[in-house]
Each structure stands twice: as C-alpha cells, then as structure tokens.
Design a protein around this motif. Structure first.
Motif, short mmCIF file in Angstrom:
data_model
loop_
_atom_site.label_atom_id
_atom_site.label_comp_id
_atom_site.label_asym_id
_atom_site.label_seq_id
_atom_site.Cartn_x
_atom_site.Cartn_y
_atom_site.Cartn_z
N PRO A 90 0.76 -1.14 -0.02
CA PRO A 90 0.10 0.25 -0.06
C PRO A 90 0.61 1.31 0.00
O PRO A 90 0.24 2.39 -0.22
N ARG A 91 1.87 1.02 0.33
CA ARG A 91 2.74 2.33 0.68
C ARG A 91 4.38 2.24 0.53
O ARG A 91 4.72 1.04 0.78
N ILE A 129 6.98 -0.67 5.46
CA ILE A 129 6.92 -1.59 4.69
C ILE A 129 7.34 -3.10 4.96
O ILE A 129 8.53 -2.97 5.74
N ALA A 189 12.93 7.02 0.73
CA ALA A 189 11.97 6.30 0.46
C ALA A 189 12.52 4.79 -0.05
O ALA A 189 13.55 4.53 -0.43
N GLU A 194 11.10 1.58 -1.85
CA GLU A 194 10.05 1.53 -2.77
C GLU A 194 10.27 -0.04 -3.56
O GLU A 194 11.29 -0.05 -4.20
#
Length: 163
Positions: free
Chosen positions: A17-18, A97, A159, A161
C-alpha cells in the motif's frame, strides 16, 4: 516451485500500500567493533556498502535490513526496556513496509536498486548483545539480506519502494 505470477496469491503478495522509509543506517567497520551510524552511504553493485566490513563479500548479502516495527518486539522478548539498532548488526532500519514482501523482489532506496535474497537470520553474537535468549528473541525478526543490483547513494529518510 515458483508461484504463478497471475495467481490470486501472487497478486496479494505483490500489493504494497505504500513505500517504506529509512530510519537508521549503520556500518560495521571491522569484526567485533561497534557499528557506526551514518546519515548517508554509498552502495556498490555486487559488493556492499562503502565503509562496511562485508563490502566485497557475498553479493547476496551486500546489505542487511531490519524492520523498525520489529525492534520493540525483539526488545520485549529479550526483556530489555529499549534496543539500539546498532546492537542488532543490521545496516538499515526500515519502517512502513513489510520487508518479507521484498524477498525475491527488486526495490529502490535513494539512487540504489537492491534485490531481496534471503532472511537475515540471527547469529550467536545476539546472546552477547542482548543477553541470554537474545538469539531466540530475534528469530523470525532478523530482517532481510539483499544484493546490490545498481549502486548508488541513499540516506536517512529516503523511501524504500518496491519495483
């Protein structure tokens, strides 16, 4: 047997989701030395992190990551009031995450690209670092090893990712 990428389970496993976030970075300058916290680090393709004693070693363990959300669990299981990330000997603490979702996948941190290779199981040094039972306190919470696919620089706050 690899999972069919079109299966419902594979689709669930690929849904994140993120992005996550780098909370802490540490380097192991030499065997049995205290880890050195840093705000920025360079990752070299197929090698490791510049300044880390494992640089140049096994490519599948070029970097080690641990989940920030697991630190309070490890502390509780080790019966410690708190836990400094440096005690766990992992290079990067990540929040937000699920690291297990990055096993077998590529992900980006800053300018670098990594591939999650295997669980980062605890070693016997956790008994010295955390006290009796420290090894077992970390079992299932040791994090992720990754190889460096594309070198680059990353820093605190970057981040994390999935690609």
């Amino acid at each position: 047997m690899p999972l069919n990428p079109d299966s419902p389970l594979a689709k669930l496993m690929a849904t994140l989701p993120r992005a996550g976030k780098v909370e802490w970075i540490g380097l192991r300058p030499a065997r049995d030395e205290v880890m050195v916290a840093t705000e920025v680090v360079d990752a070299e393709t197929g090698a490791g992190l510049v300044g880390d004693r494992y640089k140049g070693g096994s490519g599948k363990r070029g970097i080690t990551l641990i989940q920030a959300e697991h630190l309070p669990v490890i502390a509780a299981l080790a019966q410690r009031p708190d836990l400094a990330p440096s005690l766990l000997r992992r290079n990067v603490v990540v929040s937000g995450i699920p690291l297990i979702a990055l096993k077998g996948r590529r992900f980006r941190i800053g300018d670098a690209v990594f591939e999650g290779t295997e669980d980062c199981d605890p070693c016997s040094r956790m008994e010295d670092a955390l006290g009796a039972g420290g090894y077992n306190a970390m079992r299932g919470h040791g994090g992720l090893c990754a190889r460096i696919v594309e070198g680059g620089t990353f820093r605190l706050g970057d981040a994390v990712e999935a690609l």
